[in-house]
Design a protein around this motif. Structure first.
Motif, mmCIF file in Angstrom:
data_model
loop_
_atom_site.group_PDB
_atom_site.id
_atom_site.type_symbol
_atom_site.label_atom_id
_atom_site.label_comp_id
_atom_site.label_asym_id
_atom_site.label_seq_id
_atom_site.Cartn_x
_atom_site.Cartn_y
_atom_site.Cartn_z
ATOM 1 N N MET A 1 43.828 82.141 29.955
ATOM 2 C CA MET A 1 44.771 81.312 29.190
ATOM 3 C C MET A 1 44.125 79.947 28.916
ATOM 4 N N ARG A 2 44.041 79.568 27.639
ATOM 5 C CA ARG A 2 43.456 78.277 27.298
ATOM 6 C C ARG A 2 44.403 77.149 27.713
ATOM 7 N N PRO A 3 43.856 75.998 28.021
ATOM 8 C CA PRO A 3 44.693 74.865 28.444
ATOM 9 C C PRO A 3 45.596 74.371 27.314
ATOM 10 N N THR A 4 46.640 73.671 27.742
ATOM 11 C CA THR A 4 47.549 72.998 26.815
ATOM 12 C C THR A 4 47.514 71.507 27.100
ATOM 13 N N VAL A 5 47.355 70.708 26.070
ATOM 14 C CA VAL A 5 47.452 69.253 26.201
ATOM 15 C C VAL A 5 48.905 68.846 25.979
ATOM 16 N N VAL A 6 49.453 68.042 26.902
ATOM 17 C CA VAL A 6 50.792 67.475 26.720
ATOM 18 C C VAL A 6 50.619 65.985 26.456
ATOM 19 N N LEU A 7 50.882 65.576 25.230
ATOM 20 C CA LEU A 7 50.724 64.178 24.844
ATOM 21 C C LEU A 7 52.017 63.428 25.143
ATOM 22 N N PHE A 8 51.966 62.515 26.106
ATOM 23 C CA PHE A 8 53.112 61.661 26.434
ATOM 24 C C PHE A 8 53.107 60.459 25.493
ATOM 25 N N THR A 9 54.290 60.055 25.060
ATOM 26 C CA THR A 9 54.426 58.858 24.233
ATOM 27 C C THR A 9 55.484 57.932 24.839
ATOM 28 N N ARG A 10 56.755 58.228 24.585
ATOM 29 C CA ARG A 10 57.816 57.462 25.252
ATOM 30 C C ARG A 10 58.765 58.427 25.956
ATOM 31 N N ASP A 11 58.167 59.310 26.721
ATOM 32 C CA ASP A 11 58.877 60.336 27.490
ATOM 33 C C ASP A 11 58.229 60.419 28.870
ATOM 34 N N LEU A 12 58.196 59.279 29.566
ATOM 35 C CA LEU A 12 57.326 59.107 30.732
ATOM 36 C C LEU A 12 58.009 59.562 32.017
ATOM 37 N N ARG A 13 58.203 60.868 32.120
ATOM 38 C CA ARG A 13 58.835 61.465 33.288
ATOM 39 C C ARG A 13 58.315 62.886 33.447
ATOM 40 N N VAL A 14 58.559 63.453 34.637
ATOM 41 C CA VAL A 14 58.226 64.866 34.850
ATOM 42 C C VAL A 14 59.487 65.724 34.881
ATOM 43 N N GLY A 15 60.642 65.132 35.204
ATOM 44 C CA GLY A 15 61.905 65.869 35.230
ATOM 45 C C GLY A 15 62.498 65.998 33.844
ATOM 46 N N ASP A 16 63.074 67.146 33.527
ATOM 47 C CA ASP A 16 63.655 67.435 32.225
ATOM 48 C C ASP A 16 62.736 66.974 31.090
ATOM 49 N N HIS A 17 61.533 67.512 31.112
ATOM 50 C CA HIS A 17 60.546 67.210 30.072
ATOM 51 C C HIS A 17 60.184 68.534 29.395
ATOM 52 N N PRO A 18 60.886 68.905 28.320
ATOM 53 C CA PRO A 18 60.669 70.220 27.721
ATOM 54 C C PRO A 18 59.232 70.502 27.311
ATOM 55 N N ALA A 19 58.533 69.504 26.782
ATOM 56 C CA ALA A 19 57.149 69.732 26.360
ATOM 57 C C ALA A 19 56.254 70.050 27.553
ATOM 58 N N LEU A 20 56.440 69.329 28.642
ATOM 59 C CA LEU A 20 55.647 69.564 29.852
ATOM 60 C C LEU A 20 56.035 70.893 30.497
ATOM 61 N N ALA A 21 57.336 71.165 30.582
ATOM 62 C CA ALA A 21 57.792 72.401 31.217
ATOM 63 C C ALA A 21 57.297 73.623 30.450
ATOM 64 N N ALA A 22 57.309 73.560 29.130
ATOM 65 C CA ALA A 22 56.843 74.691 28.333
ATOM 66 C C ALA A 22 55.345 74.911 28.519
ATOM 67 N N ALA A 23 54.585 73.833 28.639
ATOM 68 C CA ALA A 23 53.147 73.969 28.871
ATOM 69 C C ALA A 23 52.878 74.611 30.223
ATOM 70 N N ALA A 24 53.609 74.167 31.249
ATOM 71 C CA ALA A 24 53.422 74.735 32.582
ATOM 72 C C ALA A 24 53.815 76.202 32.619
ATOM 73 N N ALA A 25 54.858 76.566 31.870
ATOM 74 C CA ALA A 25 55.347 77.948 31.873
ATOM 75 C C ALA A 25 54.345 78.918 31.256
ATOM 76 N N ARG A 26 53.415 78.434 30.465
ATOM 77 C CA ARG A 26 52.414 79.312 29.866
ATOM 78 C C ARG A 26 51.452 79.868 30.910
ATOM 79 N N GLY A 27 51.326 79.168 32.034
ATOM 80 C CA GLY A 27 50.512 79.687 33.122
ATOM 81 C C GLY A 27 49.082 79.202 33.158
ATOM 82 N N GLY A 28 48.619 78.540 32.117
ATOM 83 C CA GLY A 28 47.245 78.048 32.102
ATOM 84 C C GLY A 28 47.159 76.604 32.564
ATOM 85 N N PRO A 29 45.956 76.037 32.529
ATOM 86 C CA PRO A 29 45.805 74.623 32.879
ATOM 87 C C PRO A 29 46.569 73.719 31.911
#
Length: 441
Positions: free
Chosen positions: A1-29
Motif C-alpha cells: 500500500m502506497r503512503p498517503t500524505v495528510v496535509l494539515f492546514t487549520r484542522d490541527l487535531r487528531v480527534g475527529d479528523h476525517p482526512a487523517l482517519a481515512a488515511a489511517a484506515a487505508r492501512g499503509g504509511p
C-alpha cells in the motif's frame, strides 16, 4: 500500500479528523504534513502565528503517541506537499476542505499539479459542523438569510465523529523536520503579540471545551451578552484552528441545559462559511451593495484602532482586542457599529484591523460579521437603529467592563463611567467623544 500524505492546514487535531482517519484506515504509511508557508505567515496576525506554533507542537505530540510524527516543511505549500509526496512515493493527498479564496486557490493548484505528477487529491469535511453546500435552498444556490438556513441546518443529518487513529507509521526515509518555537525569520505578520493572548493546542482546547460544557454552557443564554461576566465559551480560536472539532462540540452541547442557544452560534459560524463558499470576495466586496456615503478619516480610524475614541464602551472593546487578541462578541458588535454607523468609515478598514490582531481571525466569520453590522451583508434589516449608550448601559450596567479595560476611568463609579464627558471635572488623560470632534453622527 502506497503512503498517503495528510496535509494539515487549520484542522490541527487528531480527534475527529476525517482526512487523517481515512488515511489511517487505508492501512499503509501516513505522512502527516504541515507546511510553514511564508505567504501565509506574512499575512497572519502575530497572535495567530503564536497560537499556531503551540498547536503544532501539541499536534506532533498526539501523532507521536500513535506511533507517527508531524512532518514539518517550510516554503510554498503546494510545492512542498508534492515534494514530500514524491519522496514518500505517496499516490494520494488528503486535506480538509475550506472556503476562503486563498484556501480554494491553494487546493485548486494542488489538484492541478498533483494530477500532473500522478497523485490524487481528496478533500474531507471537518472545518464546520455541516459542510458548505450540504444544505441548499429549494431553488439552489446558497442561503442568504440565517433563519431558513438555521432550520435546514438543524434538520439535516450530521456525520458521526471519527476516533483518533490508534496506530500510525511514517514511511522510511522521511525526516520529520524541525518545528520552530517562534515564527521563522522573515515571516513578519500583522498586528502585535498580545500580552494576554490565549495559548493553542488540542490538549488545551479539549480542557477548555470540557470546562465549558461542565460549568459554563448552562448559563450561556442568561449571561452571554454580559460584557463584564465574560460568560462565553472562549473556544473561538480553538475552532478557527481546528484544535476543537466543531462537530464534536455541537454534538456534546446540543442536549445539555443551555446548549440550544450556544449551538445556534455554531450554526451562525457554518452560515458564514457557506456564504463565503458562494461569495469568496466576502472580505473585500459588498455582499449586498448599498448606497452608503463612506467617509475617509485616517485620524478617526487611528483613534478607533487605539481605543482612544472618547466613547468608553468602544475604547474598552478595542483595548481588550489589543491586550488579549480577543474581544467579547457583544463588544465586537458595538465597536463595529461605531466605526461604520457613527464614523461612517468603510467596513474593510475595521475588518482588516480585527483580522490583524484576532487569534480567532477567520475570513468567513470576521468579514461576514463586519458586513452584517455595516448593512452590506446578510442582515435583513440593514438600517436598524443602534444606540451606543443604551448598549453600554444594558450590557455593562455597572461599568465593570469599561473599568477593566480603560484604566483612566477606573475611578469613575457606576454608570457614570459610560459618560465621563458629562462629569463636572473632565477625566485626566481621557479624550472627548471622537464622533463629536470629527463631526460624526
Amino acid at each position: 500500500m502506497r503512503p498517503t500524505v495528510v496535509l494539515f492546514t487549520r484542522d490541527l487535531r487528531v480527534g475527529d479528523h476525517p482526512a487523517l482517519a481515512a488515511a489511517a484506515a487505508r492501512g499503509g504509511p501516513v505522512v502527516p504534513l504541515f507546511v510553514l508557508d511564508p505567504a501565509v505567515l506574512a499575512r497572519s496576525a502575530r497572535n495567530r502565528t503564536a497560537y499556531l506554533l503551540e498547536a503544532l507542537a501539541e499536534l506532533r505530540d498526539g501523532l507521536t503517541a500513535a506511533g507517527g510524527d508531524l512532518v514539518v516543511r517550510e516554503g510554498d505549500t503546494v510545492t512542498e506537499t508534492l515534494r514530500v509526496a514524491a519522496a514518500a512515493d505517496a499516490g494520494l493527498v488528503h486535506l480538509s476542505a475550506d472556503v476562503s479564496s486563498f484556501a480554494r486557490d491553494r487546493a485548486a493548484r494542488l489538484r492541478e499539479r498533483a494530477g500532473q505528477a500522478g497523485v490524487r487529491v481528496e478533500e474531507f469535511p471537518g472545518v464546520t459542523v455541516v459542510p458548505p453546500g450540504a444544505v441548499v435552498p429549494a431553488g439552489g444556490g446558497h442561503y442568504r438569510v440565517f433563519t431558513p438556513y438555521w432550520r435546514a441546518w438543524r434538520a439535516c443529518g450530521w456525520r458521526e465523529p471519527v476516533p483518533a487513529p490508534r496506530r500510525l507509521r511514517l514511511p522510511e526515509g522521511i525526516a520529520p523536520g524541525r518545528l520552530p518555537a517562534t515564527a521563522p525569520p522573515g515571516a513578519g505578520g500583522t498586528g502585535r503579540l498580545s500580552a494576554n493572548r490565549q495559548q493553542g493546542g488540542e490538549r488545551r482546547a479539549r480542557r477548555r471545551m470540557r470546562a465549558w460544557l461542565d460549568s459554563g454552557i448552562a448559563d450561556y443564554e442568561r449571561f452571554h451578552d454580559d460584557l463584564a461576566a465574560a460568560a462565553t465559551s472562549q473556544l473561538s480560536a480553538d475552532l478557527r484552528f481546528g484544535c476543537t472539532s466543531p462537530l464534536e462540540l455541537a454534538r456534546a452541547a446540543r442536549d445539555r441545559p443551555g446548549g440550544a442557544p450556544f449551538v445556534r452560534q455554531l450554526a451562525w459560524r457554518d452560515f458564514h462559511h457557506q456564504v463565503t463558499a458562494a461569495f469568496p470576495g466576502i472580505g473585500r466586496r459588498d455582499y449586498r451593495p448599498r448606497d452608503i456615503a463612506w467617509r475617509r478619516d485616517p485620524g478617526a480610524l487611528a483613534a478607533w484602532c487605539e481605543g482612544r475614541t472618547g466613547v468608553p464602551i468602544v475604547d474598552a472593546g478595542m483595548r481588550q482586542l489589543l491586550d488579549e487578541g480577543f474581544m467579547h462578541n457583544r463588544a465586537r458588535l458595538i465597536t463595529a457599529a461605531f466605526l461604520t454607523r457613527e464614523l461612517r468609515i468603510h467596513w474593510t478598514h475595521g475588518g482588516d484591523h480585527f483580522h490583524a490582531l484576532l487569534t480567532d481571525g477567520d475570513i468567513a466569520d470576521n468579514y461576514g460579521n463586519w458586513q452584517w453590522v455595516a448593512g452590506t451583508g446578510n442582515d435583513t434589516r440593514p438600517n436598524r437603529a443602534f444606540n451606543l449608550l443604551r448598549q453600554a448601559k444594558r450590557f455593562d450596567p455597572d461599568g465593570a467592563y469599561v473599568r477593566r479595560h480603560v484604566p483612566e476611568l477606573s475611578g469613575v463609579r457606576d454608570r457614570r463611567v459610560h459618560t465621563p464627558w458629562l462629569l463636572a471635572d473632565p477625566v485626566a488623560g481621557y479624550p472627548p467623544p471622537l464622533a463629536v470632534r470629527a463631526g460624526g453622527g
